[in-house]
Design a protein around this motif. Structure first.
Motif, PDB file in Angstrom:
ATOM      1  N   ALA A 122       0.834  -1.203   0.000  1.00  0.00           N
ATOM      2  CA  ALA A 122       0.000   0.000   0.000  1.00  0.00           C
ATOM      3  C   ALA A 122       0.872   1.258   0.000  1.00  0.00           C
ATOM      4  CB  ALA A 122      -0.925  -0.003   1.220  1.00  0.00           C
ATOM      5  N   ALA A 123       2.017   1.196   0.677  1.00  0.00           N
ATOM      6  CA  ALA A 123       2.937   2.333   0.670  1.00  0.00           C
ATOM      7  C   ALA A 123       3.470   2.581  -0.737  1.00  0.00           C
ATOM      8  CB  ALA A 123       4.086   2.087   1.640  1.00  0.00           C
ATOM      9  N   LEU A 124       3.776   1.516  -1.467  1.00  0.00           N
ATOM     10  CA  LEU A 124       4.206   1.680  -2.861  1.00  0.00           C
ATOM     11  C   LEU A 124       3.101   2.319  -3.700  1.00  0.00           C
ATOM     12  CD1 LEU A 124       6.123  -1.646  -3.645  1.00  0.00           C
ATOM     13  CD2 LEU A 124       7.081   0.657  -3.467  1.00  0.00           C
ATOM     14  N   ALA A 125       1.874   1.873  -3.449  1.00  0.00           N
ATOM     15  CA  ALA A 125       0.751   2.445  -4.211  1.00  0.00           C
ATOM     16  C   ALA A 125       0.589   3.927  -3.902  1.00  0.00           C
ATOM     17  CB  ALA A 125      -0.528   1.684  -3.869  1.00  0.00           C
ATOM     18  N   GLN A 126       0.733   4.303  -2.635  1.00  0.00           N
ATOM     19  CA  GLN A 126       0.639   5.722  -2.282  1.00  0.00           C
ATOM     20  C   GLN A 126       1.777   6.515  -2.916  1.00  0.00           C
ATOM     21  OE1 GLN A 126       0.314   6.409   1.928  1.00  0.00           O
ATOM     22  NE2 GLN A 126      -1.766   5.559   2.056  1.00  0.00           N
ATOM     23  N   ALA A 127       2.969   5.919  -2.966  1.00  0.00           N
ATOM     24  CA  ALA A 127       4.093   6.607  -3.596  1.00  0.00           C
ATOM     25  C   ALA A 127       3.833   6.829  -5.084  1.00  0.00           C
ATOM     26  CB  ALA A 127       5.384   5.809  -3.384  1.00  0.00           C
ATOM     27  N   ARG A 128       3.269   5.832  -5.754  1.00  0.00           N
ATOM     28  CA  ARG A 128       2.963   5.984  -7.187  1.00  0.00           C
ATOM     29  C   ARG A 128       1.950   7.107  -7.399  1.00  0.00           C
ATOM     30  NH1 ARG A 128       2.386   0.274  -6.748  1.00  0.00           N
ATOM     31  NH2 ARG A 128       4.275  -0.813  -7.432  1.00  0.00           N
ATOM     32  N   ALA A 129       0.931   7.111  -6.540  1.00  0.00           N
ATOM     33  CA  ALA A 129      -0.088   8.157  -6.675  1.00  0.00           C
ATOM     34  C   ALA A 129       0.512   9.537  -6.416  1.00  0.00           C
ATOM     35  CB  ALA A 129      -1.237   7.878  -5.700  1.00  0.00           C
ATOM     36  N   VAL A 131       3.617  10.456  -6.933  1.00  0.00           N
ATOM     37  CA  VAL A 131       4.435  10.828  -8.096  1.00  0.00           C
ATOM     38  C   VAL A 131       3.535  11.360  -9.211  1.00  0.00           C
ATOM     39  CG1 VAL A 131       5.936   9.937  -9.918  1.00  0.00           C
ATOM     40  CG2 VAL A 131       6.305   9.230  -7.549  1.00  0.00           C
ATOM     41  N   ALA A 132       2.422  10.677  -9.418  1.00  0.00           N
ATOM     42  CA  ALA A 132       1.502  11.121 -10.471  1.00  0.00           C
ATOM     43  C   ALA A 132       0.959  12.516 -10.183  1.00  0.00           C
ATOM     44  CB  ALA A 132       0.355  10.124 -10.619  1.00  0.00           C
ATOM     45  N   ARG A 133       0.767  12.836  -8.900  1.00  0.00           N
ATOM     46  CA  ARG A 133       0.264  14.164  -8.532  1.00  0.00           C
ATOM     47  C   ARG A 133       1.392  15.159  -8.316  1.00  0.00           C
ATOM     48  NH1 ARG A 133      -3.162  10.828  -5.259  1.00  0.00           N
ATOM     49  NH2 ARG A 133      -1.796  11.219  -3.458  1.00  0.00           N
ATOM     50  N   ARG A 134       2.643  14.709  -8.559  1.00  0.00           N
ATOM     51  CA  ARG A 134       3.833  15.543  -8.401  1.00  0.00           C
ATOM     52  C   ARG A 134       4.001  16.034  -6.956  1.00  0.00           C
ATOM     53  NH1 ARG A 134       5.576  16.168 -13.410  1.00  0.00           N
ATOM     54  NH2 ARG A 134       7.131  17.767 -12.918  1.00  0.00           N
ATOM     55  N   GLN A 135       3.559  15.189  -6.022  1.00  0.00           N
ATOM     56  CA  GLN A 135       3.760  15.452  -4.590  1.00  0.00           C
ATOM     57  C   GLN A 135       5.024  14.692  -4.168  1.00  0.00           C
ATOM     58  OE1 GLN A 135       0.063  14.063  -2.955  1.00  0.00           O
ATOM     59  NE2 GLN A 135      -1.013  15.972  -3.396  1.00  0.00           N
ATOM     60  N   ALA A 158      12.407   0.550  -9.074  1.00  0.00           N
ATOM     61  CA  ALA A 158      11.738   1.038 -10.290  1.00  0.00           C
ATOM     62  C   ALA A 158      10.937   2.303  -9.987  1.00  0.00           C
ATOM     63  CB  ALA A 158      10.826  -0.054 -10.846  1.00  0.00           C
ATOM     64  N   LEU A 159      10.251   2.315  -8.864  1.00  0.00           N
ATOM     65  CA  LEU A 159       9.471   3.493  -8.498  1.00  0.00           C
ATOM     66  C   LEU A 159      10.382   4.660  -8.137  1.00  0.00           C
ATOM     67  CD1 LEU A 159       6.745   4.755  -8.106  1.00  0.00           C
ATOM     68  CD2 LEU A 159       6.651   3.768  -5.811  1.00  0.00           C
ATOM     69  N   ARG A 160      11.502   4.345  -7.505  1.00  0.00           N
ATOM     70  CA  ARG A 160      12.447   5.410  -7.147  1.00  0.00           C
ATOM     71  C   ARG A 160      13.013   6.071  -8.407  1.00  0.00           C
ATOM     72  NH1 ARG A 160      14.831   2.545  -3.956  1.00  0.00           N
ATOM     73  NH2 ARG A 160      13.799   3.222  -2.037  1.00  0.00           N
ATOM     74  N   GLU A 161      13.297   5.284  -9.422  1.00  0.00           N
ATOM     75  CA  GLU A 161      13.784   5.840 -10.686  1.00  0.00           C
ATOM     76  C   GLU A 161      12.708   6.699 -11.351  1.00  0.00           C
ATOM     77  OE1 GLU A 161      16.076   6.766 -14.006  1.00  0.00           O
ATOM     78  OE2 GLU A 161      16.596   6.068 -11.988  1.00  0.00           O
ATOM     79  N   ARG A 162      11.484   6.246 -11.278  1.00  0.00           N
ATOM     80  CA  ARG A 162      10.378   7.038 -11.826  1.00  0.00           C
ATOM     81  C   ARG A 162      10.239   8.365 -11.094  1.00  0.00           C
ATOM     82  NH1 ARG A 162       4.115   4.925 -11.637  1.00  0.00           N
ATOM     83  NH2 ARG A 162       3.109   6.878 -12.325  1.00  0.00           N
ATOM     84  N   ARG A 164      12.675   9.904  -9.516  1.00  0.00           N
ATOM     85  CA  ARG A 164      13.837  10.734  -9.852  1.00  0.00           C
ATOM     86  C   ARG A 164      13.618  11.467 -11.166  1.00  0.00           C
ATOM     87  NH1 ARG A 164      17.747  10.945 -13.078  1.00  0.00           N
ATOM     88  NH2 ARG A 164      17.130   9.030 -14.124  1.00  0.00           N
ATOM     89  N   ARG A 165      13.099  10.744 -12.155  1.00  0.00           N
ATOM     90  CA  ARG A 165      12.873  11.383 -13.458  1.00  0.00           C
ATOM     91  C   ARG A 165      11.800  12.470 -13.355  1.00  0.00           C
ATOM     92  NH1 ARG A 165      13.024   5.955 -15.388  1.00  0.00           N
ATOM     93  NH2 ARG A 165      10.742   6.031 -15.575  1.00  0.00           N
ATOM     94  N   ALA A 166      10.780  12.194 -12.563  1.00  0.00           N
ATOM     95  CA  ALA A 166       9.708  13.190 -12.404  1.00  0.00           C
ATOM     96  C   ALA A 166      10.234  14.445 -11.722  1.00  0.00           C
ATOM     97  CB  ALA A 166       8.554  12.590 -11.613  1.00  0.00           C
ATOM     98  N   GLU A 167      11.066  14.259 -10.699  1.00  0.00           N
ATOM     99  CA  GLU A 167      11.637  15.413 -10.017  1.00  0.00           C
ATOM    100  C   GLU A 167      12.563  16.194 -10.944  1.00  0.00           C
ATOM    101  OE1 GLU A 167      12.237  15.056  -5.376  1.00  0.00           O
ATOM    102  OE2 GLU A 167      13.054  13.279  -6.353  1.00  0.00           O
ATOM    103  N   ALA A 168      13.364  15.467 -11.713  1.00  0.00           N
ATOM    104  CA  ALA A 168      14.288  16.140 -12.625  1.00  0.00           C
ATOM    105  C   ALA A 168      13.537  16.993 -13.645  1.00  0.00           C
ATOM    106  CB  ALA A 168      15.156  15.099 -13.333  1.00  0.00           C
ATOM    107  N   GLY A 169      12.387  16.475 -14.051  1.00  0.00           N
ATOM    108  CA  GLY A 169      11.617  17.243 -15.011  1.00  0.00           C
ATOM    109  C   GLY A 169      10.956  18.467 -14.416  1.00  0.00           C
TER     110      GLY A 169
END
Length: 530
Positions: A122-129, A131-135, A158-162, A164-169
């Motif tokens: 569930a923590a992974l799912a919250q992290a994905r959400a 990232v999608a909301r740029r939080q 894999a989520l950490r890399e995602r 990182r890319r979102a933050e870089a952008g």
């Protein structure tokens, strides 16, 4: 014989008992009816009170009769928290904490372990959400929770890399690089707005960014130049601190090997200097030099051995003061020895020996000061020794209080500690106290074992065997506390923890058991407050 006419008065007197009998019969019936009515009222009242009491105590009774229900109740609370998305909470009401409390009560509860795995997912799912909301801050927190719950590494990476890319952008990389270059030019290499953390931030977002790699390389070179200057000025500890920060940023920096070799030589020089101070009994200077060597290399075994040698020297000074009955100086040196040794005091045998010498010296002084017993005191000592022998023959070694062999011998020793009979009885009773301790331990009678151990300590002193017995008894209390905790008996587990701590604060498993108990007790308190 003259016969009298009974007359009306006589007749009334004869009728009165009959009338009274009728009254008694009717009164009894009334009373009986009232009693029957009261009986039912009392029965109903008692039943209501019992029902209220049973309702109020339903949970404690359930916990007492079926201790596993507390763990199951915690697991169900955790399920609700997980369903509501409350994965963790500082007050212990999160799913993670509730599952952990259930496991603390019942380590074999597989569904609680599975629940913790679901919390991680569930923590992974919250992290994905997030990232999608740029939080991004929220995403980092959720990822950290997932890591702590040991989710599969591939999923987390894999989520950490995602992320990182979102933050870089979303972050202006070029702006960060310009800020880092300005800070470097101004000589601000470290700190929150220093060049090094800014370059590190860019590299976290874009690990292959050439400008950031080159900029960090230049900053680290400047830091190592500072470390060289500190080392030349004799500040080896300061130079070592800088080197450790450089290693954390880039362990393969090209300039590190030369500086590390120079630091090693500086640490060796400090250690040799400390050895010379120690040989001259200049303990303060020796300690300072050994600690400087350890600041350069915390893993320097020779320097650590030197610190222990300084602690031993203070303990030996304590011995000499104690031999002259200079107890305040002896105690001060013993405190100094313990302070220097710190958590590794057990690795310095001279400290424990100095403590024993100090105790014996104080006893010796008291014995020297005690006047020779009078004739009546000698008779009293003889009687006490005889009573002690009888109590020992009965098997009353430590109980009953006041009449046990140990109590009688202690009373005799207080009157005439140098009496040969007292010393002989002490020597005779010591192995019996040891046997008492061993038998109580085999029977898992821990309270009695503790009393027997106290008797051993009074008879033998603080010997190695007594210390070993104390450690073993502490382990038994921890095991008993673990059983009590698994049965949901929080108070019993806390009492066992206190007993174990009183015997050995460094007992193996004590800290882990205390953590489990704290989680379980916190969960119980929260339930009671609901």
């Amino acid at each position: 014989m003259t016969m009298h006419d009974p007359g009306p008065d006589s007749e009334r007197s004869q009728r009165r008992p009959l009338s009274l009998g009728r009254f008694d019969e009717s009164g009894a019936n009334v009373i009986a009816r009232r009693l029957r009515s009261w009986d039912w009222q009392w029965i109903i009242a008692i039943a209501l009170c019992f029902a209220v009491l049973l309702f109020g105590l339903r949970q404690p009774l359930a916990d007492w009769l079926w201790p596993q229900t507390r763990a199951e109740r915690l697991r169900m609370q955790a399920e609700r928290a997980l369903a509501q998305g409350r994965l963790t909470a500082a007050d212990g009401s999160g799913a993670r904490e509730l599952y952990a409390a259930a496991l603390a009560l019942d380590p074999d509860r597989a569904n609680a372990r599975a629940g913790l795995d679901r919390v991680g997912q569930a923590a992974l799912a919250q992290a994905r959400a997030a990232v999608a909301r740029r939080q991004f801050a929220r995403a980092h927190e959720a990822l950290q929770l997932a890591d702590e719950l040991s989710v599969p590494r591939a999923q987390a990476d894999a989520l950490r890399e995602r992320l990182r890319r979102a933050e870089a952008g979303s972050v202006g990389i070029d702006a960060l690089l310009r800020m880092a270059a300005s800070a470097h030019a101004a000589g601000k290499l470290e700190g929150s707005d220093g060049a090094l953390p800014l370059y590190q931030r860019v590299l976290e977002l874009e690990p292959d960014r050439i400008g950031a790699l080159e900029g960090r390389e230049d900053v680290l070179s400047d830091l190592l130049q500072r470390a060289h200057a500190q080392l030349a000025a004799g500040d080896a500890a300061g130079a070592a601190a800088v080197v450790r920060r450089v290693q954390a940023a880039d362990a393969g920096h090209v300039e590190l090997p030369d500086l590390l070799a120079a630091l090693t030589r500086a640490a060796e020089d400090k250690r040799r200097q400390a050895d010379r101070y120690l040989a001259r009994k200049e303990l303060d200077q020796a300690l300072e030099a050994y600690e400087a060597a350890l600041q350069v290399n915390p893993d320097d075994a020779d320097a650590l051995h030197g610190v222990h040698a300084v602690a031993s020297a203070h303990a030996q000074r304590s011995d000499r003061f104690a031999a002259d009955y200079r107890f305040s100086e002896a105690e001060a040196e013993l405190v100094q020895a313990r302070t220097i040794a710190g958590t590794s005091a057990a690795q310095v045998p001279a400290i424990a020996e100095a403590q024993q010498h100090l105790v014996r010296a104080r006893q010796s002084q008291r014995q020297v000061a005690v006047p020779a017993p009078t004739a009546s005191q000698r008779r009293r000592v003889a009687q006490l020794l005889a009573d002690a022998a009888h109590a020992q023959a009965r098997g009353d070694l430590i109980t009953p209080p006041g009449d046990s062999a140990f109590d009688k011998l202690r009373a005799a020793s207080a009157i005439a500690p140098q009496d040969p009979g007292v010393k002989a009885a002490s020597a005779r009773l010591a192995p019996v106290a040891m046997q008492c301790f061993n038998e109580a331990l085999r029977g898992n009678r821990l309270v009695r074992a503790g009393a027997c151990l106290d008797a051993r300590r009074a008879l033998e002193g603080e010997t190695g065997a007594v210390r070993a017995g104390r450690r073993e008894l502490a382990q038994r209390w921890i095991a008993l506390g673990d059983q009590r905790l698994s049965a949901g008996e929080i108070a019993g587990a806390q009492a066992a923890l206190q007993s174990a701590r009183s015997l050995d604060t460094d007992a193996a498993g004590l800290a882990a058991f205390a953590d489990r108990l704290r989680m379980a007790a916190g969960a119980a308190d929260r339930e009671d407050s609901y």
